[in-house]
Design a protein around this motif. Structure first.
Motif, PDB file in Angstrom:
ATOM      1  N   GLU A 189       0.755  -1.297  -0.186  1.00  0.00           N
ATOM      2  CA  GLU A 189       0.007   0.137   0.160  1.00  0.00           C
ATOM      3  C   GLU A 189       0.908   1.378   0.104  1.00  0.00           C
ATOM      4  OE1 GLU A 189      -3.520   2.053   2.582  1.00  0.00           O
ATOM      5  OE2 GLU A 189      -2.723   0.120   3.221  1.00  0.00           O
ATOM      6  N   GLU A 190       1.960   1.247   0.995  1.00  0.00           N
ATOM      7  CA  GLU A 190       2.955   2.530   0.608  1.00  0.00           C
ATOM      8  C   GLU A 190       3.521   2.632  -0.432  1.00  0.00           C
ATOM      9  OE1 GLU A 190       4.217   2.358   5.559  1.00  0.00           O
ATOM     10  OE2 GLU A 190       5.247   1.278   3.930  1.00  0.00           O
ATOM     11  N   ILE A 191       3.975   1.443  -1.222  1.00  0.00           N
ATOM     12  CA  ILE A 191       4.518   1.605  -2.700  1.00  0.00           C
ATOM     13  C   ILE A 191       3.575   2.048  -3.472  1.00  0.00           C
ATOM     14  CG2 ILE A 191       5.526   0.217  -4.382  1.00  0.00           C
ATOM     15  CD1 ILE A 191       6.695  -1.506  -2.342  1.00  0.00           C
ATOM     16  N   ASN A 192       2.339   1.644  -3.317  1.00  0.00           N
ATOM     17  CA  ASN A 192       1.328   2.234  -4.446  1.00  0.00           C
ATOM     18  C   ASN A 192       1.013   3.626  -4.092  1.00  0.00           C
ATOM     19  OD1 ASN A 192       1.160  -0.289  -5.636  1.00  0.00           O
ATOM     20  ND2 ASN A 192      -0.851  -0.732  -4.056  1.00  0.00           N
ATOM     21  N   GLU A 193       0.927   4.171  -2.765  1.00  0.00           N
ATOM     22  CA  GLU A 193       1.009   5.500  -2.588  1.00  0.00           C
ATOM     23  C   GLU A 193       1.996   6.392  -3.091  1.00  0.00           C
ATOM     24  OE1 GLU A 193       0.618   5.962   1.567  1.00  0.00           O
ATOM     25  OE2 GLU A 193      -1.649   5.120   1.698  1.00  0.00           O
ATOM     26  N   LEU A 194       3.226   5.717  -2.928  1.00  0.00           N
ATOM     27  CA  LEU A 194       4.428   6.546  -3.389  1.00  0.00           C
ATOM     28  C   LEU A 194       4.270   6.604  -5.092  1.00  0.00           C
ATOM     29  CD1 LEU A 194       7.426   7.606  -2.759  1.00  0.00           C
ATOM     30  CD2 LEU A 194       8.154   5.627  -3.146  1.00  0.00           C
ATOM     31  N   ALA A 195       3.925   5.665  -5.672  1.00  0.00           N
ATOM     32  CA  ALA A 195       3.572   5.605  -7.057  1.00  0.00           C
ATOM     33  C   ALA A 195       2.854   6.617  -7.501  1.00  0.00           C
ATOM     34  CB  ALA A 195       3.272   4.233  -7.636  1.00  0.00           C
ATOM     35  N   ALA A 196       1.812   6.862  -6.884  1.00  0.00           N
ATOM     36  CA  ALA A 196       0.581   7.806  -7.034  1.00  0.00           C
ATOM     37  C   ALA A 196       1.312   9.353  -6.883  1.00  0.00           C
ATOM     38  CB  ALA A 196      -0.493   7.586  -6.223  1.00  0.00           C
ATOM     39  N   LYS A 197       1.839   9.559  -5.929  1.00  0.00           N
ATOM     40  CA  LYS A 197       2.732  10.530  -5.604  1.00  0.00           C
ATOM     41  C   LYS A 197       3.710  10.900  -6.685  1.00  0.00           C
ATOM     42  CE  LYS A 197       5.876  13.098  -2.339  1.00  0.00           C
ATOM     43  NZ  LYS A 197       6.832  12.756  -1.212  1.00  0.00           N
ATOM     44  N   HIS A 198       4.421   9.971  -7.150  1.00  0.00           N
ATOM     45  CA  HIS A 198       5.213  10.242  -8.284  1.00  0.00           C
ATOM     46  C   HIS A 198       4.389  10.702  -9.521  1.00  0.00           C
ATOM     47  CE1 HIS A 198       8.936   7.860  -6.247  1.00  0.00           C
ATOM     48  NE2 HIS A 198       8.599   8.901  -5.625  1.00  0.00           N
ATOM     49  N   PHE A 199       3.512  10.070  -9.735  1.00  0.00           N
ATOM     50  CA  PHE A 199       2.722  10.219 -10.990  1.00  0.00           C
ATOM     51  C   PHE A 199       2.151  11.773 -11.026  1.00  0.00           C
ATOM     52  CE2 PHE A 199      -1.452  10.392 -13.257  1.00  0.00           C
ATOM     53  CZ  PHE A 199      -0.847  10.083 -14.756  1.00  0.00           C
ATOM     54  N   GLU A 200       1.504  12.363  -9.806  1.00  0.00           N
ATOM     55  CA  GLU A 200       0.955  13.583  -9.613  1.00  0.00           C
ATOM     56  C   GLU A 200       2.204  14.519  -9.613  1.00  0.00           C
ATOM     57  OE1 GLU A 200      -1.426  15.989  -6.243  1.00  0.00           O
ATOM     58  OE2 GLU A 200      -0.857  14.279  -5.634  1.00  0.00           O
ATOM     59  N   GLU A 201       3.456  14.227  -9.262  1.00  0.00           N
ATOM     60  CA  GLU A 201       4.661  15.267  -9.256  1.00  0.00           C
ATOM     61  C   GLU A 201       4.924  15.262 -10.810  1.00  0.00           C
ATOM     62  OE1 GLU A 201       6.838  14.364  -4.945  1.00  0.00           O
ATOM     63  OE2 GLU A 201       7.416  13.451  -6.888  1.00  0.00           O
ATOM     64  N   GLN A 202       5.073  14.371 -11.795  1.00  0.00           N
ATOM     65  CA  GLN A 202       5.492  14.255 -12.905  1.00  0.00           C
ATOM     66  C   GLN A 202       4.445  15.082 -13.957  1.00  0.00           C
ATOM     67  OE1 GLN A 202       7.785  12.998 -14.901  1.00  0.00           O
ATOM     68  NE2 GLN A 202       9.007  11.956 -13.368  1.00  0.00           N
ATOM     69  N   SER A 203       3.009  14.801 -13.405  1.00  0.00           N
ATOM     70  CA  SER A 203       2.104  15.619 -13.985  1.00  0.00           C
ATOM     71  C   SER A 203       1.911  17.106 -13.547  1.00  0.00           C
ATOM     72  CB  SER A 203       0.577  15.159 -13.747  1.00  0.00           C
ATOM     73  OG  SER A 203       0.464  13.768 -13.984  1.00  0.00           O
ATOM     74  N   LEU A 204       2.445  17.339 -12.745  1.00  0.00           N
ATOM     75  CA  LEU A 204       2.396  18.842 -12.250  1.00  0.00           C
ATOM     76  C   LEU A 204       3.674  19.611 -12.777  1.00  0.00           C
ATOM     77  CD1 LEU A 204       1.710  18.879  -8.204  1.00  0.00           C
ATOM     78  CD2 LEU A 204       0.254  19.617 -10.061  1.00  0.00           C
ATOM     79  N   ALA A 205       4.751  18.677 -13.009  1.00  0.00           N
ATOM     80  CA  ALA A 205       5.975  19.370 -13.558  1.00  0.00           C
ATOM     81  C   ALA A 205       5.762  19.588 -14.973  1.00  0.00           C
ATOM     82  CB  ALA A 205       7.237  18.405 -13.326  1.00  0.00           C
ATOM     83  N   ALA A 206       5.196  18.464 -15.681  1.00  0.00           N
ATOM     84  CA  ALA A 206       4.751  18.599 -17.200  1.00  0.00           C
ATOM     85  C   ALA A 206       3.845  19.725 -17.337  1.00  0.00           C
ATOM     86  CB  ALA A 206       4.155  17.242 -17.691  1.00  0.00           C
TER      87      ALA A 206
END
Length: 514
Positions: A189-206
């Motif tokens: 669950e923590e790994i999935n949360e981290l992956a979702a956080k990374h995806f959001e950071e990539q989307s915000l940066a792009a």
């Protein structure tokens, strides 16, 4: 009849109906009606019923009889009027010229009153101004400014890529650290949360970088167009031409440097061909092994000179076109290598390629894109002014296609559109593929090239017969390949087209010679 004028007359409508108490006693009604009657017959019936207190149950009958009366009397009125006019015409009693002039006057008045008032659009004014300036001493300055704008966008794109690369490397390290602790305290669950956080950071940066790029391009476009119009006024007033400030964040003005070097050598061969039997047409065919995108790209590292030819021909009758292959999902989503290439600099003349493709797809929203469909985009920042996006599918991987294949028919439509829209030079993918794959043997490539060249030969003749611009140069582009394959295709061209070659005079001995 109670009255008559030149354009109408008054007829009396007569109607009778029995009274409610005695059917032998009839109530007679006479109503004057102007013929032709411009109003509503049903409305007139209602007025008559209310005025003369006619029973309501007679409404339908009265409607029917009044409508029939108006129709017959109108027909009779027109027949008599037209017969009178024809007799006057036969007897030369009508001034036909006066009638024509009167019609012309009325038509003009009607058009001026109701037609949409259209003047010269801003785009047309800008096009005329740009075309005049690039054929003036201001050309060098314009090319330098446009090149500097392009370099500014390229620098921002480079910074964006570096920023996203650093973010990706940081996120990769974080994820690897988490994965190493998966069985030692870290849950899925923590790994999935981290992956979702990374995806959001990539989307915000792009999204942040895309917003900055769009703002930069929009400001560059507005500033450049305003500067060009001011430059035109200065040029017409014979004052010294101004140049944008070198401190502007919109542009990068480096010290003039020589080109970075000669372009990479590539295989190419040119032919002069003749088409037609009686009225011969002369065309140039250039066989070249290169990436199609390389023919579209402008090398800004070579300075302002790289933009010279595209700028001079941009608003002329000698446009350059390119055919690129795109799958339906790429064309509809406006995601392709060419769209990315066009986005590398601001287009000061047309909408960006992605927006043009989306707009074209919206117009075809009633049906999905199919192989053979063509979408067109215009460009002011590429080496090609017009790009034809030919929709294809996996069927082109087969070596058994015929001249009725949708992609071949799409080429036909492209060449016809090119001739009708001032495209005099066009590049087509000779193999209908942008890359060489394992199944594309030398024999496969020769068969495909022969089919395309023979079809193009007929299409060019057909398009030339329909009028429009003359297609002077045809670039047959094949993906970068081996010299042996290029030589095989080079030998194919003279077998399909009538190629002109140098005349060789044979020396004969003089009769008096010993």
């Amino acid at each position: 009849m109670t009255g008559e004028s030149k354009d109408s007359l008054t007829k009396t409508f007569k109607y009778s109906f029995p009274t409610c108490t005695n059917e032998e006693i009839f109530f007679k009604l006479e109503v004057p009606v102007e013929i032709p009657y411009d109003g509503s017959a049903r409305e007139l019936v209602q007025r008559v019923i209310n005025m003369f207190h006619i029973p309501v149950y007679l409404e339908d009958e009265l409607n029917e009889k009044l409508a029939y009366f108006i129709s017959e009397e109108t027909k009779d009125f027109h027949n008599k009027r037209d017969e009178k006019l024809l007799n006057q015409f036969k007897n030369s009693e009508i001034n036909v010229d006066a009638v024509v002039k009167n019609w012309e006057k009325l038509f003009k008045e009607n058009v001026l009153e109701f037609a949409e008032q259209k003047g010269t659009s801003d785009e047309e004014v800008f096009a005329a101004a740009y075309h005049k300036l690039v054929h003036s001493p201001a050309l060098d300055t314009i090319l330098q400014v446009e090149n500097s704008y392009a370099k500014t966008v390229m620098n921002m794109l480079k910074n964006r890529d570096e920023d996203i690369k650093k973010l990706t490397e940081k996120q990769t390290e974080e994820m690897e650290d988490k994965m190493r602790l998966l069985n030692a305290g870290t849950t899925e669950e923590e790994i999935n949360e981290l992956a979702a956080k990374h995806f959001e950071e990539q989307s915000l940066a792009a999204g942040r970088w895309d917003s900055q790029l769009d703002a930069l391009k929009h400001t560059q476009r507005a500033t450049h167009r305003a500067w060009l119009m001011t430059t035109l006024e200065q040029y017409q007033g014979e004052t010294e031409l101004s140049t944008p400030s070198s401190n502007s964040p919109l542009a990068t003005f480096p010290v003039d440097q020589p080109p970075l070097g000669a372009p990479k050598p590539r295989l190419e061969e040119s032919f002069t061909i003749h088409l037609g039997s009686q009225l011969k047409q002369t065309h140039n065919i250039r066989l070249v092994a290169a990436d199609m995108l390389d023919l579209c790209a402008v090398n800004h590292d070579n300075g302002a000179a790289a933009r010279l030819q595209p700028a001079l021909a941009l608003y002329s009758g000698e446009l350059t076109g390119v055919v690129v292959l795109a799958e339906a999902r790429e064309a509809r989503a406006a995601r392709s290598p060419l769209v990315a290439l066009a986005a590398a600099s601001a287009d000061h003349h047309f909408l960006d390629a992605a927006r043009q493709l989306r707009r074209a797809s919206e117009q075809l929203s009633l049906r999905p894109l199919r192989p053979g469909d063509v979408l067109l985009t215009r460009h002011g920042n590429l080496d090609a002014h017009v790009v034809f996006h030919l929709v294809v599918d996996d069927s082109l991987k087969s070596g058994d296609i015929t001249s009725r294949h949708p992609a071949i028919l799409g080429l036909r439509n492209i060449l016809k559109a090119a001739c009708c829209n001032d495209v005099t030079s066009i590049s087509i993918p000779l193999l209908l593929r942008h890359e060489i794959t394992e199944e594309m043997t030398a024999a496969w490539c020769v068969r495909r090239a022969e089919l395309v060249l023979k079809c193009v030969k007929g299409f060019v003749l057909e398009a030339a017969g329909g009028g429009g611009a003359e297609l002077r140069t045809l670039h047959a582009v094949l993906p970068p390949s081996s010299p042996s394959l290029f030589a095989a295709l080079q030998a194919l061209v003279p077998s399909v087209f009538r190629v002109s070659g140098p005349l060789r005079a044979r020396t004969r001995p003089s009769p008096s010679a010993p």
